[in-house]
Write a protein that holds these residues in place. Sequence first.
Motif, mmCIF file in Angstrom:
data_model
loop_
_atom_site.group_PDB
_atom_site.id
_atom_site.type_symbol
_atom_site.label_atom_id
_atom_site.label_comp_id
_atom_site.label_asym_id
_atom_site.label_seq_id
_atom_site.Cartn_x
_atom_site.Cartn_y
_atom_site.Cartn_z
ATOM 1 N N SER A 129 21.473 64.639 3.750
ATOM 2 C CA SER A 129 22.121 64.481 5.053
ATOM 3 C C SER A 129 23.487 65.148 5.088
ATOM 4 N N ASP A 159 12.659 61.743 12.769
ATOM 5 C CA ASP A 159 13.855 61.762 13.610
ATOM 6 C C ASP A 159 14.005 60.493 14.441
ATOM 7 N N PHE A 181 10.830 68.214 16.111
ATOM 8 C CA PHE A 181 11.169 66.833 15.792
ATOM 9 C C PHE A 181 9.925 66.100 15.297
ATOM 10 N N GLY A 222 15.406 60.717 6.191
ATOM 11 C CA GLY A 222 15.364 61.948 6.973
ATOM 12 C C GLY A 222 13.972 62.516 7.149
ATOM 13 N N ARG A 265 23.445 61.138 13.384
ATOM 14 C CA ARG A 265 22.514 62.027 14.086
ATOM 15 C C ARG A 265 23.119 63.414 14.247
ATOM 16 N N ALA A 304 16.468 54.991 15.953
ATOM 17 C CA ALA A 304 16.972 56.247 15.407
ATOM 18 C C ALA A 304 18.097 55.938 14.437
ATOM 19 N N GLN A 336 19.349 65.592 17.377
ATOM 20 C CA GLN A 336 18.815 64.233 17.395
ATOM 21 C C GLN A 336 19.451 63.395 18.489
#
Length: 307
Positions: free
Chosen positions: A27, A146, A97, A143, A281, A275, A285
Amino acid sequence: MRDFDLNLVRTFVLLYETRSVTATAESLHVTQPTVSYSLQKLRRRFSDELFRRTGGGLAPTTTAQALYPPLHHALAEIESTLSGAHSFDPATACARFTLCLSDLGEVSLLPRLMAALPSRAPGVTLTVRPLDVDSAVDQLGRGEIDAFVASPLISSQRVARIPLFSEGYVGMVAENHPRLRGAAVSLAELTAERHITVFGPTGHHGPRRALEARGLLDRVVLEVTRFSTLPYLVQDSELVAMVPRLVADVFAADHRVRLLELPFHIEPAQVSVYARHSHARTPAQHWLTEFMHETLAEPAIRESLHS
Protein backbone atom coordinates in the motif's frame (compact mmCIF):
# COMPACT_ATOMS: atom_id res chain seq x y z
CA MET A 1 1.55 14.78 16.63
CA ARG A 2 4.28 17.38 16.83
CA ASP A 3 7.73 15.89 16.16
CA PHE A 4 6.05 12.70 14.95
CA ASP A 5 6.71 11.47 11.40
CA LEU A 6 3.52 11.38 9.32
CA ASN A 7 4.83 8.32 7.48
CA LEU A 8 4.99 6.48 10.79
CA VAL A 9 1.34 7.33 11.39
CA ARG A 10 0.45 5.94 7.97
CA THR A 11 2.46 2.81 8.67
CA PHE A 12 0.81 2.25 12.04
CA VAL A 13 -2.72 2.79 10.72
CA LEU A 14 -2.18 0.48 7.74
CA LEU A 15 -0.59 -2.21 9.91
CA TYR A 16 -3.63 -2.02 12.18
CA GLU A 17 -6.07 -2.27 9.27
CA THR A 18 -4.28 -4.86 7.15
CA ARG A 19 -2.70 -6.91 9.98
CA SER A 20 0.10 -7.57 7.48
CA VAL A 21 3.59 -6.17 6.88
CA THR A 22 3.38 -7.33 3.25
CA ALA A 23 0.06 -5.60 2.55
CA THR A 24 1.22 -2.42 4.30
CA ALA A 25 4.41 -2.36 2.24
CA GLU A 26 2.41 -2.79 -0.96
CA SER A 27 0.00 0.00 0.00
CA LEU A 28 2.87 2.38 0.81
CA HIS A 29 4.95 1.27 -2.22
CA VAL A 30 7.93 0.48 -0.02
CA THR A 31 9.81 -2.69 0.87
CA GLN A 32 8.87 -5.00 3.74
CA PRO A 33 12.15 -4.22 5.58
CA THR A 34 11.19 -0.54 5.45
CA VAL A 35 7.86 -1.30 7.14
CA SER A 36 9.58 -3.50 9.73
CA TYR A 37 12.06 -0.69 10.47
CA SER A 38 9.17 1.77 10.90
CA LEU A 39 7.45 -0.65 13.24
CA GLN A 40 10.58 -0.82 15.39
CA LYS A 41 10.59 3.00 15.60
CA LEU A 42 6.93 2.96 16.58
CA ARG A 43 7.60 0.39 19.29
CA ARG A 44 10.36 2.53 20.74
CA ARG A 45 8.22 5.65 20.49
CA PHE A 46 5.34 4.11 22.44
CA SER A 47 7.36 1.67 24.60
CA ASP A 48 5.07 -1.14 23.54
CA GLU A 49 5.16 -4.13 21.20
CA LEU A 50 2.03 -2.77 19.43
CA PHE A 51 1.55 -5.89 17.23
CA ARG A 52 2.16 -9.56 17.96
CA ARG A 53 2.51 -12.20 15.27
CA THR A 54 -0.25 -14.84 15.27
CA GLY A 55 -1.39 -17.51 12.85
CA GLY A 56 -3.93 -15.06 11.43
CA GLY A 57 -1.50 -12.16 11.00
CA LEU A 58 -0.55 -9.27 13.26
CA ALA A 59 -2.67 -8.88 16.40
CA PRO A 60 -2.76 -5.39 17.96
CA THR A 61 -1.94 -4.97 21.64
CA THR A 62 -4.15 -3.04 24.04
CA THR A 63 -1.94 0.02 23.49
CA ALA A 64 -2.32 -0.26 19.73
CA GLN A 65 -6.09 -0.54 20.08
CA ALA A 66 -6.13 2.67 22.12
CA LEU A 67 -3.85 4.49 19.67
CA TYR A 68 -5.72 3.57 16.51
CA PRO A 69 -8.85 5.80 16.81
CA PRO A 70 -7.04 9.14 17.38
CA LEU A 71 -4.25 8.39 14.89
CA HIS A 72 -6.73 7.18 12.28
CA HIS A 73 -8.84 10.31 12.76
CA ALA A 74 -5.83 12.64 12.52
CA LEU A 75 -4.53 10.91 9.42
CA ALA A 76 -7.93 11.08 7.75
CA GLU A 77 -8.09 14.83 8.37
CA ILE A 78 -4.63 15.36 6.90
CA GLU A 79 -5.26 13.15 3.88
CA SER A 80 -8.55 14.94 3.22
CA THR A 81 -6.73 18.28 3.20
CA LEU A 82 -4.07 16.99 0.85
CA SER A 83 -6.40 15.08 -1.48
CA GLY A 84 -6.87 18.10 -3.71
CA ALA A 85 -3.37 17.50 -5.04
CA HIS A 86 -4.45 14.22 -6.63
CA SER A 87 -7.45 13.40 -8.78
CA PHE A 88 -9.10 10.67 -10.81
CA ASP A 89 -10.95 11.67 -13.96
CA PRO A 90 -13.49 8.91 -14.72
CA ALA A 91 -14.21 10.38 -18.15
CA THR A 92 -10.67 9.68 -19.38
CA ALA A 93 -9.12 7.18 -16.94
CA CYS A 94 -8.57 3.51 -17.73
CA ALA A 95 -8.84 1.44 -14.56
CA ARG A 96 -9.93 -1.99 -13.37
CA PHE A 97 -11.60 -2.48 -10.00
CA THR A 98 -12.21 -5.74 -8.17
CA LEU A 99 -15.41 -6.13 -6.15
CA CYS A 100 -16.83 -8.89 -3.99
CA LEU A 101 -20.59 -9.43 -4.39
CA SER A 102 -22.99 -12.11 -3.28
CA ASP A 103 -25.10 -13.83 -5.92
CA LEU A 104 -27.89 -11.43 -4.90
CA GLY A 105 -25.59 -8.52 -5.63
CA GLU A 106 -24.70 -9.96 -9.01
CA VAL A 107 -28.40 -10.35 -9.89
CA SER A 108 -29.85 -7.10 -8.56
CA LEU A 109 -27.00 -4.58 -8.13
CA LEU A 110 -24.34 -5.39 -10.69
CA PRO A 111 -26.66 -4.67 -13.67
CA ARG A 112 -27.25 -1.16 -12.29
CA LEU A 113 -23.53 -0.53 -11.96
CA MET A 114 -22.85 -1.78 -15.48
CA ALA A 115 -25.69 0.29 -16.93
CA ALA A 116 -24.24 3.47 -15.39
CA LEU A 117 -20.57 2.84 -16.18
CA PRO A 118 -20.44 3.61 -19.94
CA SER A 119 -21.65 7.17 -19.53
CA ARG A 120 -19.81 7.86 -16.27
CA ALA A 121 -16.50 6.05 -16.77
CA PRO A 122 -16.11 4.45 -20.22
CA GLY A 123 -12.56 3.28 -19.50
CA VAL A 124 -13.39 1.52 -16.22
CA THR A 125 -13.79 -2.27 -16.09
CA LEU A 126 -14.81 -4.53 -13.22
CA THR A 127 -13.80 -7.93 -11.91
CA VAL A 128 -16.33 -9.55 -9.57
CA ARG A 129 -15.42 -12.24 -7.06
CA PRO A 130 -17.82 -14.21 -4.84
CA LEU A 131 -18.44 -12.69 -1.43
CA ASP A 132 -17.40 -14.49 1.72
CA VAL A 133 -18.16 -12.15 4.62
CA ASP A 134 -15.71 -14.02 6.85
CA SER A 135 -12.72 -13.19 4.63
CA ALA A 136 -13.76 -10.00 2.83
CA VAL A 137 -12.27 -7.64 5.42
CA ASP A 138 -8.91 -9.40 5.15
CA GLN A 139 -9.08 -9.32 1.34
CA LEU A 140 -9.75 -5.59 1.50
CA GLY A 141 -6.90 -5.03 3.91
CA ARG A 142 -4.47 -6.97 1.73
CA GLY A 143 -5.46 -4.92 -1.31
CA GLU A 144 -6.90 -7.92 -3.16
CA ILE A 145 -10.24 -6.16 -3.67
CA ASP A 146 -11.30 -2.52 -3.87
CA ALA A 147 -14.70 -2.83 -2.18
CA PHE A 148 -17.44 -5.29 -1.29
CA VAL A 149 -21.19 -5.13 -0.77
CA ALA A 150 -22.66 -7.03 2.17
CA SER A 151 -25.83 -7.19 4.24
CA PRO A 152 -24.41 -8.19 7.65
CA LEU A 153 -23.35 -5.17 9.69
CA ILE A 154 -19.57 -5.40 9.97
CA SER A 155 -18.24 -3.33 12.84
CA SER A 156 -14.52 -3.89 12.23
CA GLN A 157 -12.39 -0.79 12.69
CA ARG A 158 -10.38 -1.96 9.70
CA VAL A 159 -13.04 -0.99 7.15
CA ALA A 160 -15.33 1.93 6.41
CA ARG A 161 -19.05 1.27 5.98
CA ILE A 162 -21.08 3.27 3.44
CA PRO A 163 -24.80 2.46 3.93
CA LEU A 164 -26.89 1.89 0.79
CA PHE A 165 -30.40 0.74 1.75
CA SER A 166 -32.51 -1.44 4.04
CA GLU A 167 -34.20 -4.43 2.46
CA GLY A 168 -37.18 -6.41 3.76
CA TYR A 169 -38.39 -9.84 2.73
CA VAL A 170 -41.34 -11.38 0.88
CA GLY A 171 -42.53 -14.91 0.29
CA MET A 172 -42.05 -16.49 -3.14
CA VAL A 173 -44.02 -19.42 -4.57
CA ALA A 174 -44.75 -20.96 -7.94
CA GLU A 175 -47.09 -18.95 -10.12
CA ASN A 176 -49.57 -21.85 -10.12
CA HIS A 177 -49.11 -22.94 -6.50
CA PRO A 178 -52.20 -25.04 -5.72
CA ARG A 179 -52.92 -23.63 -2.25
CA LEU A 180 -51.28 -20.21 -1.82
CA ARG A 181 -53.27 -18.09 -4.25
CA GLY A 182 -53.67 -14.65 -2.65
CA ALA A 183 -51.37 -11.65 -2.29
CA ALA A 184 -50.50 -12.61 1.29
CA VAL A 185 -49.94 -15.77 3.29
CA SER A 186 -51.02 -16.54 6.85
CA LEU A 187 -48.90 -18.15 9.53
CA ALA A 188 -51.19 -21.21 9.48
CA GLU A 189 -50.67 -21.55 5.74
CA LEU A 190 -46.89 -21.22 6.08
CA THR A 191 -46.89 -23.84 8.81
CA ALA A 192 -48.60 -26.31 6.50
CA GLU A 193 -46.16 -25.78 3.59
CA ARG A 194 -42.67 -27.08 2.92
CA HIS A 195 -39.85 -24.55 2.76
CA ILE A 196 -36.52 -23.92 1.06
CA THR A 197 -33.88 -21.73 2.72
CA VAL A 198 -30.47 -20.32 1.92
CA PHE A 199 -27.53 -21.03 4.19
CA GLY A 200 -24.09 -19.73 3.30
CA PRO A 201 -21.32 -17.16 3.75
CA THR A 202 -23.18 -14.16 2.28
CA GLY A 203 -25.50 -13.08 5.09
CA HIS A 204 -29.32 -12.79 4.89
CA HIS A 205 -29.98 -15.19 7.76
CA GLY A 206 -33.25 -13.46 8.72
CA PRO A 207 -35.67 -15.87 7.00
CA ARG A 208 -34.13 -18.96 8.57
CA ARG A 209 -34.15 -17.30 11.99
CA ALA A 210 -37.82 -16.37 11.51
CA LEU A 211 -38.69 -20.00 10.78
CA GLU A 212 -36.65 -21.18 13.76
CA ALA A 213 -38.35 -18.69 16.09
CA ARG A 214 -41.73 -20.16 15.11
CA GLY A 215 -40.67 -23.79 15.37
CA LEU A 216 -40.83 -24.34 11.63
CA LEU A 217 -37.30 -25.56 10.89
CA ASP A 218 -38.69 -29.08 10.55
CA ARG A 219 -40.67 -27.79 7.55
CA VAL A 220 -37.43 -26.92 5.71
CA VAL A 221 -36.92 -29.72 3.20
CA LEU A 222 -34.12 -28.12 1.17
CA GLU A 223 -31.18 -25.82 1.97
CA VAL A 224 -29.11 -24.25 -0.79
CA THR A 225 -26.14 -21.89 -0.77
CA ARG A 226 -27.25 -19.30 -3.33
CA PHE A 227 -30.40 -17.20 -3.61
CA SER A 228 -30.09 -17.20 -7.39
CA THR A 229 -31.12 -20.88 -7.50
CA LEU A 230 -34.43 -20.23 -5.71
CA PRO A 231 -36.67 -19.23 -8.63
CA TYR A 232 -35.69 -22.34 -10.59
CA LEU A 233 -36.45 -24.57 -7.62
CA VAL A 234 -39.67 -22.79 -6.64
CA GLN A 235 -41.33 -22.33 -10.02
CA ASP A 236 -41.73 -26.06 -10.65
CA SER A 237 -42.53 -27.14 -7.10
CA GLU A 238 -44.77 -26.38 -4.15
CA LEU A 239 -41.92 -25.04 -2.01
CA VAL A 240 -42.03 -21.67 -0.26
CA ALA A 241 -39.01 -19.37 -0.12
CA MET A 242 -38.44 -16.08 1.69
CA VAL A 243 -36.44 -13.69 -0.45
CA PRO A 244 -35.11 -10.11 -0.14
CA ARG A 245 -37.66 -7.85 -1.78
CA LEU A 246 -35.36 -6.21 -4.33
CA VAL A 247 -34.14 -9.43 -5.90
CA ALA A 248 -37.60 -10.98 -5.53
CA ASP A 249 -38.93 -8.33 -7.93
CA VAL A 250 -36.20 -9.34 -10.39
CA PHE A 251 -37.09 -13.03 -10.02
CA ALA A 252 -40.82 -12.35 -10.48
CA ALA A 253 -40.17 -10.48 -13.72
CA ASP A 254 -38.15 -13.33 -15.25
CA HIS A 255 -39.59 -16.54 -13.78
CA ARG A 256 -42.92 -18.28 -13.19
CA VAL A 257 -43.15 -17.19 -9.56
CA ARG A 258 -45.43 -14.99 -7.45
CA LEU A 259 -44.61 -12.85 -4.42
CA LEU A 260 -46.57 -12.94 -1.15
CA GLU A 261 -46.59 -10.63 1.84
CA LEU A 262 -45.45 -12.49 4.96
CA PRO A 263 -47.48 -12.72 8.21
CA PHE A 264 -44.56 -11.68 10.41
CA HIS A 265 -41.75 -9.15 10.47
CA ILE A 266 -38.23 -10.17 9.48
CA GLU A 267 -35.45 -7.79 10.50
CA PRO A 268 -34.49 -5.92 7.32
CA ALA A 269 -31.04 -6.48 5.89
CA GLN A 270 -28.79 -3.41 6.02
CA VAL A 271 -26.97 -3.43 2.69
CA SER A 272 -23.73 -1.43 2.60
CA VAL A 273 -20.57 -0.87 0.61
CA TYR A 274 -17.42 -1.63 2.58
CA ALA A 275 -14.11 -0.10 1.57
CA ARG A 276 -10.79 0.86 3.08
CA HIS A 277 -10.84 3.97 5.22
CA SER A 278 -10.74 7.25 3.39
CA HIS A 279 -7.06 7.93 4.14
CA ALA A 280 -6.05 4.55 2.68
CA ARG A 281 -8.02 4.81 -0.58
CA THR A 282 -6.45 5.91 -3.81
CA PRO A 283 -8.20 8.70 -5.74
CA ALA A 284 -9.59 5.98 -8.04
CA GLN A 285 -11.00 4.08 -5.06
CA HIS A 286 -12.55 7.28 -3.72
CA TRP A 287 -14.35 7.68 -7.04
CA LEU A 288 -15.45 4.03 -7.00
CA THR A 289 -17.10 4.21 -3.58
CA GLU A 290 -18.84 7.48 -4.48
CA PHE A 291 -20.05 5.98 -7.77
CA MET A 292 -21.38 2.86 -6.04
CA HIS A 293 -23.18 4.95 -3.43
CA GLU A 294 -24.74 7.29 -5.99
CA THR A 295 -25.85 4.37 -8.18
CA LEU A 296 -27.05 1.93 -5.53
CA ALA A 297 -28.24 4.00 -2.56
CA GLU A 298 -31.92 3.91 -1.65
CA PRO A 299 -33.29 6.80 -3.80
CA ALA A 300 -31.56 5.38 -6.88
CA ILE A 301 -32.96 1.91 -6.13
CA ARG A 302 -36.51 3.22 -5.72
CA GLU A 303 -36.26 5.19 -8.95
CA SER A 304 -34.98 2.16 -10.89
CA LEU A 305 -37.84 -0.03 -9.60
CA HIS A 306 -40.43 2.44 -10.90
CA SER A 307 -38.78 3.11 -14.26
